[in-house]
Scaffold this active site. Structure first.
Site, PDB file in Angstrom:
ATOM      1  N   LYS A 129       1.175  -1.392   0.408  1.00 14.38           N
ATOM      2  CA  LYS A 129      -0.493   0.182  -0.118  1.00 14.38           C
ATOM      3  C   LYS A 129       0.754   1.432   0.032  1.00 14.38           C
ATOM      4  O   LYS A 129       0.760   2.556  -0.478  1.00 14.38           O
ATOM      5  CB  LYS A 129      -0.394  -0.049   1.427  1.00 14.38           C
ATOM      6  CG  LYS A 129      -1.892  -1.162   1.211  1.00 14.38           C
ATOM      7  CD  LYS A 129      -2.863  -0.877   2.427  1.00 14.38           C
ATOM      8  CE  LYS A 129      -2.953  -2.195   1.977  1.00 14.38           C
ATOM      9  NZ  LYS A 129      -4.593  -2.796   3.631  1.00 14.38           N
TER      10      LYS A 129
ATOM     11  N   ASP B  93     -10.669   2.734   4.042  1.00 16.53           N
ATOM     12  CA  ASP B  93     -11.462   1.771   4.074  1.00 16.53           C
ATOM     13  C   ASP B  93     -12.904   2.018   4.131  1.00 16.53           C
ATOM     14  O   ASP B  93     -12.982   0.690   3.809  1.00 16.53           O
ATOM     15  CB  ASP B  93     -10.595   0.950   5.270  1.00 16.53           C
ATOM     16  CG  ASP B  93      -9.725   0.519   5.421  1.00 16.53           C
ATOM     17  OD1 ASP B  93      -9.861  -0.225   3.585  1.00 16.53           O
ATOM     18  OD2 ASP B  93      -8.963  -0.817   5.879  1.00 16.53           O
TER      19      ASP B  93
ATOM     20  N   GLN C 103      -4.407  -1.603   9.502  1.00 16.15           N
ATOM     21  CA  GLN C 103      -4.581  -2.275   8.953  1.00 16.15           C
ATOM     22  C   GLN C 103      -4.905  -3.266  10.075  1.00 16.15           C
ATOM     23  O   GLN C 103      -4.271  -3.904  11.495  1.00 16.15           O
ATOM     24  CB  GLN C 103      -3.094  -3.244   8.427  1.00 16.15           C
ATOM     25  CG  GLN C 103      -3.090  -4.361   8.338  1.00 16.15           C
ATOM     26  CD  GLN C 103      -3.310  -3.863   7.224  1.00 16.15           C
ATOM     27  OE1 GLN C 103      -3.045  -3.339   5.769  1.00 16.15           O
ATOM     28  NE2 GLN C 103      -3.928  -5.432   6.400  1.00 16.15           N
TER      29      GLN C 103
END
Ligand code: NAP
Length: 277
Positions: A46, A113, A90
């Site tokens: 990422k 997200d 994460q």
């Protein structure tokens, strides 16, 4: 074969052009708590992809025994930081940390997200804001493959909050007739066979067999499953299913690259909404 790598590369290039046209540099903060090897790989990918697109990305690494209160304080700092447009924590988090509390602590406008309840609610009520990256990537693959979704029978196999549920809502928003299947579904093979579009997101290696696929169906495999011998496979038995499918994604090289590309797109989207074009 639907080439997710190629579609993702195009999307990343489009994002890079958009970033270059902005009068500011969008900022993405990725928080990694602990040293789960798979998470470390995802976070590195990422970070690299964001930097390649011209996004100011940084990874904040915190030890596995970080108290929840310290993680929440870091999120509060990033929420208040004008240069940070996107915040991603994460998952999974170490067991002593309440992941729900952490997600709820992220400013919804920076929740790239798309997991914050406000963004989930917006998607559920048909007014999507920041959409979870993996299902968003699947929708782009379906669009790229020219799949007609309006009126189509779509089956989502899996009902997790990060893949299955938002996936079903996006398909519904595209006017598909959506079924959600899960571990309690009766006659799973029959349900799959009736689907014109099948999205598999179970985390069960190669559980979808060739004779579960309707002739000519579009099959999207979200699964990333590691076999005991180290091989990486999806939730779909690729070779068998490819014989019957009209279009199918491989693993790796299907949905995975799209997830990262959509994260970049969400970051720019969040930045532009907050700061203006
Ligand atoms: P998850 O939270 O474990 O959810 C799995 C879902 O599959 C659950 O709803 C479960 O049903 C259902 N399921 C499990 N076994 C089943 C069975 N035998 N029959 C029918 N349904 C079954 O997993 P997830 O986070 O959604 O991830 C799913 C897969 O996608 C994993 O392989 C993950 O690595 C992969 N993934 C890939 C990406 C990407 O970027 N490509 C992103 C995220 C996840 P119940 O609800 O009834 O338990």
């Amino acid at each position: 074969m639907i080439d997710g790598k190629a579609v993702a590369a195009k999307l990343r290039a489009t994002v890079a052009v958009r970033v270059a046209s902005l009068r500011f540099t969008p900022g993405l903060a990725v928080i990694l708590v602990g040293d789960d090897p798979a998470s470390a790989v995802y976070v590195r990918s990422k970070d690299r992809a964001a930097k390649e697109a011209g996004i100011a990305a940084r990874t904040i690494r915190m030890p596995a025994d970080t108290p929840e209160v310290l993680l929440l304080a870091e999120i509060a700092r990033l929420n208040a930081d004008p240069d940070t447009d996107g915040i991603l924590v994460q998952l999974p988090l170490p067991p002593h940390i309440d992941a729900v509390a952490v997600i709820e602590a992220i400013d919804p406008a920076k929740d790239v997200d798309g997991f914050h309840p406000l963004n989930v609610g917006a998607l559920a009520s048909g007014r999507p804001a920041l959409v979870p990256c993996t299902p968003a990537g699947v929708m782009k693959l379906l669009h790229h493959a020219g799949v007609q979704l309006s009126g189509a029978r779509a089956l989502v196999l899996g009902r997790s909050s990060i893949v299955g549920r938002p996936m079903a809502l996006l398909l519904l928003a595209a006017d598909a007739t959506v079924t959600i299947a899960h571990s309690r579904t009766r006659d799973l093979a029959g349900e799959c066979r009736r689907a014109e579009v099948l999205i598999a997101a179970t985390g069960r290696p190669e559980m979808v067999r060739g004779d579960w696929i309707g002739e000519g169906a579009t099959v999207i495999d979200v699964g990333i499953d590691r076999l005991p011998d180290g091989r990486l496979v999806g939730d779909v038995a690729y070779a068998e299913c490819a014989e019957r499918a009209g279009a199918i994604t491989p693993v790796p090289g299907g949905v995975g690259p799209m997830t990262i590309a959509c994260l970049l797109e969400n970051t720019v989207e969040a930045a532009v909404r907050r700061r203006g074009g």
